[in-house]
Design an enzyme around this catalytic site. Structure first.
Site, PDB file in Angstrom:
ATOM      1  CG  ASP A  24      -9.817   5.464  41.773  1.00 25.61           C
ATOM      2  OD1 ASP A  24     -10.398   6.350  42.422  1.00 25.61           O
ATOM      3  OD2 ASP A  24     -10.355   4.835  40.834  1.00 25.61           O
ATOM      4  N   GLY A  25      -5.422   5.487  43.287  1.00 27.01           N
ATOM      5  CA  GLY A  25      -4.237   4.872  43.860  1.00 27.01           C
ATOM      6  C   GLY A  25      -3.914   5.427  45.237  1.00 27.01           C
ATOM      7  CB  THR A  77     -13.534  -1.505  37.394  1.00 26.90           C
ATOM      8  OG1 THR A  77     -13.228  -1.006  38.704  1.00 26.90           O
ATOM      9  CG2 THR A  77     -15.011  -1.823  37.311  1.00 26.90           C
ATOM     10  CG  ASN A 119      -8.042  -2.116  43.053  1.00 25.95           C
ATOM     11  OD1 ASN A 119      -9.197  -1.905  43.360  1.00 25.95           O
ATOM     12  ND2 ASN A 119      -7.362  -1.307  42.257  1.00 25.95           N
ATOM     13  CG  ASP A 120      -5.448  -6.288  41.583  1.00 25.75           C
ATOM     14  OD1 ASP A 120      -4.359  -5.965  42.084  1.00 25.75           O
ATOM     15  OD2 ASP A 120      -5.930  -5.714  40.596  1.00 25.75           O
ATOM     16  NE  ARG A 180       3.971 -24.143  30.664  1.00 31.95           N
ATOM     17  CZ  ARG A 180       4.368 -23.813  29.446  1.00 31.95           C
ATOM     18  NH1 ARG A 180       3.628 -24.153  28.393  1.00 31.95           N
ATOM     19  NH2 ARG A 180       5.473 -23.135  29.253  1.00 31.95           N
ATOM     20  CB  SER A 193      -6.818  -5.296  31.748  1.00 32.82           C
ATOM     21  OG  SER A 193      -7.070  -3.923  31.964  1.00 32.82           O
TER      22      SER A 193
END
Length: 289
Positions: A70-71, A183, A142-143, A170, A188
């Site tokens: 995936d990376g 995902t 992804n993010d 914070r 997480s």
């Protein structure tokens, strides 16, 4: 039946320690099919492969095959943003959410896709910039994560959506994730899993100081501004898809918005995203009476 592919671009990341056998196997299969093959990196164990920059893939290739996981597919997606070149992922390691062609079934699976027997899966990307500086941080499939850098201090920041103030908090950080990335780190951090066909983003705080902070799902076309407080101690970083990021300073505003480009992934016709979720997350088998 879709179009078939004759010109193949292989995309790899040379730092993958289990790459050699996979590339050799893929190259041998494609060579038997008398297909045109180029690769983005020179390899000592395949010196005769034509090496071409991935920037030239759209002109030289009909499809890109990312070998690794995936990376690797994420890296190829960012590099090909703005082109219409479709992507196939070959998974070398563990089962992937994106790269789902496997080496043990390579010939049968890849033959189907190259012959035009596939499903198209369109994913969108985000772009992160420093507001007011016209300085791009990068693209993310992804993010985008804002986090402390080289210290264990919490960071303080404010979040606004479409110019409207949302909150101040914070936390160890905050992330904005696409359905593709829901995902990954977002999950997480306690965020929800989004169906990949949704036009939505997830905002999730990383270890927030107050329990009232909860993940938030917003429209994918929203513009998210995250402003680092002047009170923040130490350096911070904005990272796209987990790569080494961009150092940001107290007072900087990171703007995260949908990128105009999309990425087309090719899967087998019987591809089932929910079956991959079950396998990856070990949700178990269907109960029988």
């Amino acid at each position: 039946m879709h179009q078939s592919f004759k010109r193949i671009g292989l995309f790899i990341r040379k730092d993958d320690p289990i790459l050699e056998n996979a590339v050799v196997q893929v190259n041998q299969f494609l060579t038997k099919q008398a297909l045109s093959i180029v690769i983005n990196e020179p390899l000592a164990f395949l010196p005769d492969l034509d090496v071409v920059s991935i920037a030239d893939f759209p002109e030289r290739c009909d499809v890109t095959i990312a070998i690794g996981g995936d990376g690797t597919l994420l890296s190829a997606s960012r590099a090909l943003a703005g082109s219409d070149l479709p992507l196939v992922g070959i998974n070398v390691g563990r089962l992937g959410f994106l790269a789902d062609v496997t080496l043990d079934k390579l010939e049968s699976q890849l033959s189907q896709i190259l012959a035009g027997e596939y499903r198209e899966d369109t994913r969108f990307l985000m772009q992160a910039t420093i507001k007011g500086a016209d300085e791009s941080i990068g693209l993310a499939m992804n993010d985008v994560v804002i986090h402390a850098y080289q210290n264990l201090h919490m960071i303080e920041f404010e979040t606004a959506i479409n110019g409207r103030f949302l909150n101040s908090q914070r936390a160890d950080g905050i992330l904005v994730a696409t359905p593709t990335g829901s995902t990954a780190y977002a999950m997480s951090a306690g965020g929800p899993i989004l169906d990949v066909d949704l036009d939505a983003l997830v905002l999730a705080s990383v270890c927030p100081h107050t329990l009232s902070n909860r993940p938030l799902v917003i429209a994918a076309d929203s513009v998210v501004d995250i402003t680092l407080s002047e009170k923040t101690v130490g350096s911070c970083m904005a990272s796209c898809d987990g790569r080494p990021g961009h150092i940001i300073q107290p007072g900087d505003t990171i703007r995260i918005a949908r990128h105009p480009s999309t990425i087309t992934l090719l899967h087998l016709e019987d591809h089932d995203h929910y079956s991959i979720l079950r396998a990856k997350l070990e949700w178990g088998r269907k109960l029988t009476c």
